[in-house]
Design an enzyme around this catalytic site. Structure first.
Site, PDB file in Angstrom:
ATOM      1  N   LYS A 137       0.803  -1.221   0.000  1.00 15.98           N
ATOM      2  CA  LYS A 137       0.000   0.000   0.000  1.00 15.98           C
ATOM      3  C   LYS A 137       0.841   1.278   0.000  1.00 15.98           C
ATOM      4  CE  LYS A 137      -3.700   0.011  -0.276  1.00 15.98           C
ATOM      5  NZ  LYS A 137      -4.910  -0.288  -1.098  1.00 15.98           N
TER       6      LYS A 137
HETATM    7  N1  PMP Z   1      -3.099  -7.221   1.629  1.00 14.49           N
HETATM    8  C1  PMP Z   1      -3.050  -6.369   2.657  1.00 14.49           C
HETATM    9  C2  PMP Z   1      -2.351  -6.794   3.904  1.00 14.49           C
HETATM   10  C3  PMP Z   1      -3.642  -5.098   2.561  1.00 14.49           C
HETATM   11  O1  PMP Z   1      -3.591  -4.247   3.594  1.00 14.49           O
HETATM   12  C4  PMP Z   1      -4.308  -4.744   1.366  1.00 14.49           C
HETATM   13  C5  PMP Z   1      -4.950  -3.398   1.234  1.00 14.49           C
HETATM   14  N2  PMP Z   1      -6.168  -3.220   1.886  1.00 14.49           N
HETATM   15  C6  PMP Z   1      -4.370  -5.691   0.326  1.00 14.49           C
HETATM   16  C7  PMP Z   1      -3.732  -6.902   0.492  1.00 14.49           C
HETATM   17  C8  PMP Z   1      -5.164  -5.455  -0.926  1.00 14.49           C
HETATM   18  O2  PMP Z   1      -4.646  -4.496  -1.772  1.00 14.49           O
HETATM   19  P1  PMP Z   1      -5.619  -3.602  -2.648  1.00 14.49           P
HETATM   20  O3  PMP Z   1      -6.249  -2.591  -1.721  1.00 14.49           O
HETATM   21  O4  PMP Z   1      -4.702  -2.977  -3.649  1.00 14.49           O
HETATM   22  O5  PMP Z   1      -6.653  -4.476  -3.271  1.00 14.49           O
END
Ligand code: PMP
Length: 334
Positions: free
Chosen positions: A45
């Site tokens: 992120k």
């Molecule tokens: N894994 C973790 C640990 C996250 O914090 C996030 C973000 N919420 C994601 C995966 C998913 O990423 P995205 O928001 O880009 O779908």
């Protein structure tokens, strides 16, 4: 002296692509994980946080001394708190109270003002998303990052993660698979890779309790149950997920997440969080579907230290009835 990167913002991205040799051997494919836990804020992120802030500055939505506000499961907030420190802003975070204590403490240590919200569905006005929006409306000089709908989120992955994967595999990847929270990573990465080669197989893997598996396979957001995974799974369509170009979807269980997280730690020395573990389950599944000789890529979103008191705590796992029962890969056969 050669300065290689400038501060936090210059250190985001360019993460290594790691082969997971025992899974390559088990599947006959090359299983590769993008080591996003090596970003300066410790997660995938950081990329979205940096792009959202730079886009807001460029659009005149964030002025010097202003406040960045966001609702987050933790990692976006950690990235935003660090970008805020690096660029002279304050940071206000709304976060559901059921997230790991490690992430909450870290955010506070980084200087963010954290407001914990009840863990209620999106339809409830006390959901962290709506709380963040209201904080931004009430505070002067505030910018609501809105990672679910902000196009700069997926754009970060379209401009950086996708091209890095393409270059690191020299275009030789047959498939990519990952879970989605906001959908930024899957949206940007699959949009970019499909433009390079439409034959790359692009898949979602969805945790229990999320509606995305049904959305991709049937068009409805029907969902049941819940998951110990954090930061992934959602029951509505976001602008960032809508950018994804997907061929299909898998589901993964909490039991597989726990077993894979412990397998990766004990067999590969890879200490990753729950979404990364689910993603690797997806990589094995996609490899099995594509057949031997292919290269399959996934995302190692964050590190295991963010979940030490949960995913890697024997007593917490016992309480949930989720102790890993195998030390090999037999859990994947079921
Ligand atoms: N894994 C973790 C640990 C996250 O914090 C996030 C973000 N919420 C994601 C995966 C998913 O990423 P995205 O928001 O880009 O779908």
């Amino acid at each position: 002296m050669t300065v290689l990167a400038v501060g936090f913002c210059g250190t985001v991205g360019h993460t290594p692509l790691i082969e997971i040799p025992s899974l390559s051997a088990a599947t006959g494919c090359r299983i590769l994980g993008k080591a996003e836990f090596l970003n300066p804020g410790g997660s995938v992120k950081d990329r979205a946080a940096l792009f959202m802030v730079l886009a807001a500055e460029a659009a005149g939505k964030l002025a010097p001394g202003g406040t960045i506000v966001e609702g987050t499961a933790g990692n976006t907030g950690i990235g935003l708190a660090l970008v805020a420190a690096a660029r002279g802003y304050r940071c206000e975070i709304a976060m559901p109270e059921n997230q790991s204590p490690e992430k909450i403490e870290l955010l506070r240590a980084l200087g963010a003002n954290v407001r914990l919200t009840p863990a209620v569905p999106f339809s409830n006005p006390d959901n962290y998303y709506h709380v963040a929006r209201r904080i931004a409306e009430e505070l002067p000089n505030a910018f609501w990052a809105d990672q679910f709908e902000n196009p700069a989120n997926a754009e970060a992955h379209y401009q950086t993660t996708g091209p890095e994967l393409w270059q690191q595999t020299q275009g030789e990847l047959a498939g990519v698979v990952m879970a989605a929270g906001t959908g930024g990573t899957i949206g940007g990465v699959t949009a970019y890779l499909k433009e390079q080669n439409p034959h790359i197989a692009t898949y979602l893997i969805d945790p229990q309790g999320s509606g995305l598996y049904n959305y991709v396979t049937t068009g409805s957001f029907a969902a049941e149950g819940s998951s110990i995974t954090e930061g992934i799974g959602i029951r509505r369509l976001t602008a960032n997920f809508a950018r994804a170009r997907l061929d299909g979807a898998f589901q993964g269980s909490d039991r597989e997440v726990v077993a894979m997280a412990h397998y990766l730690l004990h067999h590969e020395g890879l200490f990753v969080g729950s979404s990364a573990a689910l993603n690797v389950v997806g990589a094995v599944r996609l490899a099995q579907q594509l057949g031997p000789g292919k290269t399959v890529v996934t995302i190692l979103c964050d590190g295991g230290n963010r979940y030490q008191s949960r995913l890697f705590s024997a007593s917490w796992l016992a309480e949930k009835g989720l102790q890993p029962t195998t030390t090999d890969l037999s859990f994947l056969a079921s």
